[in-house]
Design an enzyme around this catalytic site. Sequence first.
Site, PDB file in Angstrom:
ATOM      1  CG  HIS A 181      37.839  43.654  28.713  1.00 25.54           C
ATOM      2  ND1 HIS A 181      36.585  43.196  29.030  1.00 25.54           N
ATOM      3  CD2 HIS A 181      38.085  44.684  29.558  1.00 25.54           C
ATOM      4  CE1 HIS A 181      36.082  43.923  30.033  1.00 25.54           C
ATOM      5  NE2 HIS A 181      36.979  44.832  30.369  1.00 25.54           N
TER       6      HIS A 181
ATOM      7  CG  HIS B 291      40.511  45.563  33.647  1.00 24.02           C
ATOM      8  ND1 HIS B 291      39.729  45.395  34.776  1.00 24.02           N
ATOM      9  CD2 HIS B 291      39.643  45.850  32.636  1.00 24.02           C
ATOM     10  CE1 HIS B 291      38.448  45.548  34.433  1.00 24.02           C
ATOM     11  NE2 HIS B 291      38.375  45.845  33.153  1.00 24.02           N
ATOM     12  CD  GLU B 292      40.645  48.133  29.511  1.00 21.20           C
ATOM     13  OE1 GLU B 292      39.996  47.624  28.580  1.00 21.20           O
ATOM     14  OE2 GLU B 292      40.094  48.662  30.496  1.00 21.20           O
TER      15      GLU B 292
ATOM     16  CB  CYS C   9      34.809  46.148  34.603  1.00 18.32           C
ATOM     17  SG  CYS C   9      34.695  45.747  32.847  1.00 18.32           S
TER      18      CYS C   9
END
Length: 166
Positions: free
Chosen positions: A140, A136-137, A94
């Site tokens: 966020h 993953h994004e 990250c």
Amino acid sequence: MQKPVLKRGNPLLAQMCQPVTDIEKVRPIILDMKDTLTHIAGLYEFKRGHGIAASQIGHLVRINIVQFNGITQVLINPTMTDFSSDQIPIREGCLSFFDVRGNVSRYKAVTVTALDENGCPITIKATDNFAMLLQHELDHLDGILYVDRLPNGEKDLYPVESMPII
Ligand SMILES: [Zn+2]
């Protein structure tokens, strides 16, 4: 304009991001995200794609930019609308804590719908590394970092050079 990427521990990274209601208002944020990502891509080699969330440059709105296989895609208000039943461990890093990696269990395939930067609806079907990148994004935007998904959290992080490949 290129912006500094917030580091893990910054409370903004743990916040829930708000939906975009007016794309014109977030255009400067998208430009800053692109500039920041372009700068970082010039510094490092990313073999599995990479991306950035607006929260990583301090804006709590639901915008991601992903770069994969040479294609850059802006995702506004992205939602995961489908995912495979099987999960696979994938090595992740990250931009907000770049010196370590961890093996995260992710859906092998996902479908994500979003608006592009022109406000047009798009649907992306992704597998493996691209699916991981999208998960993953999207995390966020809900204030979740991949370390939060590791069974032993911090203890499961490895320095970049010593990561066992599963
Ligand atoms: Zn990240």
